[in-house]
Design a protein around this motif. Sequence first.
Motif, short mmCIF file in Angstrom:
data_model
loop_
_atom_site.label_atom_id
_atom_site.label_comp_id
_atom_site.label_asym_id
_atom_site.label_seq_id
_atom_site.Cartn_x
_atom_site.Cartn_y
_atom_site.Cartn_z
N UNK A 155 0.84 -1.19 0.00
CA UNK A 155 0.00 0.00 0.00
C UNK A 155 0.88 1.25 0.00
N UNK A 156 0.60 2.20 -0.90
CA UNK A 156 1.41 3.41 -0.99
C UNK A 156 1.11 4.34 0.18
N UNK A 157 2.02 5.28 0.40
CA UNK A 157 1.83 6.22 1.50
C UNK A 157 0.57 7.04 1.29
N UNK A 158 0.29 7.47 0.06
CA UNK A 158 -0.89 8.28 -0.21
C UNK A 158 -2.17 7.54 0.11
N UNK A 159 -2.27 6.29 -0.33
CA UNK A 159 -3.49 5.53 -0.08
C UNK A 159 -3.65 5.20 1.41
N UNK A 160 -2.53 4.97 2.09
CA UNK A 160 -2.58 4.65 3.53
C UNK A 160 -3.03 5.84 4.35
N UNK A 161 -2.75 7.05 3.85
CA UNK A 161 -3.08 8.26 4.61
C UNK A 161 -4.13 9.12 3.90
N UNK A 162 -4.93 8.49 3.05
CA UNK A 162 -5.89 9.23 2.24
C UNK A 162 -6.89 10.00 3.10
N UNK A 163 -7.40 9.36 4.15
CA UNK A 163 -8.43 10.01 4.97
C UNK A 163 -7.89 11.23 5.70
N UNK A 167 3.98 11.15 13.97
CA UNK A 167 3.30 9.97 14.49
C UNK A 167 2.10 9.59 13.64
N UNK A 168 1.36 10.57 13.15
CA UNK A 168 0.13 10.27 12.42
C UNK A 168 0.37 9.88 10.96
N UNK A 169 1.19 10.66 10.28
CA UNK A 169 1.34 10.48 8.83
C UNK A 169 2.60 9.73 8.45
N UNK A 170 3.44 9.43 9.43
CA UNK A 170 4.66 8.69 9.12
C UNK A 170 5.68 9.50 8.36
N UNK A 171 5.56 10.83 8.40
CA UNK A 171 6.53 11.69 7.74
C UNK A 171 7.75 11.89 8.64
N UNK A 172 8.87 12.18 8.05
CA UNK A 172 10.03 12.52 8.85
C UNK A 172 9.75 13.81 9.60
N UNK A 173 10.35 13.91 10.78
CA UNK A 173 10.14 15.08 11.64
C UNK A 173 10.48 16.37 10.88
N UNK A 174 11.56 16.37 10.13
CA UNK A 174 11.98 17.57 9.41
C UNK A 174 10.95 17.98 8.36
N UNK A 175 10.37 16.99 7.67
CA UNK A 175 9.36 17.29 6.66
C UNK A 175 8.09 17.82 7.32
N UNK A 176 7.75 17.27 8.49
CA UNK A 176 6.59 17.74 9.23
C UNK A 176 6.75 19.21 9.62
N UNK A 177 7.94 19.56 10.08
CA UNK A 177 8.22 20.96 10.44
C UNK A 177 8.06 21.85 9.21
N UNK A 178 8.57 21.41 8.08
CA UNK A 178 8.48 22.20 6.85
C UNK A 178 7.02 22.39 6.43
N UNK A 179 6.20 21.35 6.58
CA UNK A 179 4.79 21.44 6.21
C UNK A 179 4.08 22.50 7.05
N UNK A 180 4.28 22.46 8.36
CA UNK A 180 3.65 23.46 9.24
C UNK A 180 4.15 24.86 8.90
#
Length: 492
Positions: free
Chosen positions: A1-9, A154-167
């Motif tokens: 299962x791809x990351x997108x489909x796993x986190x679609x919701x 924790x929720x989306x399985x993204x790296x911490x650094x990428x999560x910071x960039x997103x916010x």
Amino acid sequence: MSWLSANALPLLVLGGYMCVVMVHGWHGHRSTKGLTDYTIGGRAMGGGTLALSFYATYFSTNSFVGFAGKSFDVGFAWLGMGLILLAFAVVSWHVVAPRLRADSERHDALTVADYLACHYRSDTVRWVAAVVVLFSSLIYMTAIFKGAGNTIEAFLGLQYEIAILLVLIIVVLYTAFGGFISVVQTDAFQGGLMLVSGVYMLYAVLRAGGGLTSLLERVGSTPGTAPDGRALGEALLASSGTMTWPVLLGVACAGGAKFLVEPRQLMRFFALRDDAALRRAMILAPAAIGLSYLCLLPLGVLARGLLAPGVVTDTDRVIPALLTDPSVVAPLAGAIILTTLIAAAMSSLDSVLLVVAATFQRDVVEVARGRVPDATALRHSRWYVVIFAVVTAVVALNPPGDILSLTIFSGSLYAACFGPPLFGALYRAGPTATGALAAMITGVIAVPVWANFARRGILADVHEIFPAVAIATTVYFLAPRAGEARGSVPSR
């Protein structure tokens, strides 16, 4: 299962939230005509909207993740913190807000440093206050970024650094573009999400644990030994908890002091439209704060009855662990709460960024270089939002402490530095610029010095906020007034 489909919701829910945020950003941009609009909404905001904004901007991931998870270590005694914070919120709206709203309008002040400078008629007061705001805000924003990064990781399985960039990208876009009007509208929407999510999280934990009685039995049987030698399970259920009451009281007062003196909270008072709006907010804001803390603060200790031993070693990870457990939170609810936690982070980041940008423009740049046309000040302030957000995000990649410690340290600084001069200004206590300067400088020194004593085991049960505020207040009233340049008018 791809990351997108796993986190679609969760991605779908987050995308819907982003659409709302961008609509608010566009509306704020169109409604902003100058620096007063960009900084405090033209002093034309309603009480209900500002009450939710006041609530939401305080309840960042620091509360939803840091404060809620801390009871995992402290126990049910941590609920005492909620009562103290509620008391501070009531004092903030009923004691500070009425006078500060009227005074800030009379002085045409746009920032806390601006207000203090106008009252004490001193640009030196303005400079020192601005430095305190900038330094304390960067510490606090680092904590918010850390909480948001941990949650998304924790929720989306993204790296911490990428999560910071997103916010970083999301909050900079609507804050720099839409200003205070956008921020308050977004905060009000976020506040509604937070209230519902807080109630649901408590309900979900109680349901998953088979009810309160069943969870209490499991918490009481927690293996291990508390720092004072008691059985850990017994200490978690006791009224004293695992943290001494003097320390707990100090932590709570450092957090609650933010309601009284922190610029991002006080700016809501500057923006109130009239006394009717003030009266409405006086009721709504403390009510939202009290309900949320009642639901959130027990979650950490109740998690002891749900999570396997050893699953969590850092209290900042307790809430993410609960929310990623499908036996506790259903997938759709988890996606909505993930969005709520990101919203909680952004509702604090956006406000602090506006405070920092406005303070740097109004109280540093314009004092050093002179006033500039309003359009130029507005353009520069938008760029300062971007610059300070990027700097803080970089610091958050390797933060100097956990969420709670960073939050409480910044609160202690604000209380010690701004408590005496702000209340002195509001209630005409007498001391002039010398007392205000002495108090702020003393506070900057006393907080880290006493905190260092505590780390070394010297008077460890006395939280730094108490001696720091006491010393700063004493200095404020005893500072010599001879030769005070009371007649000098600060730069405007």
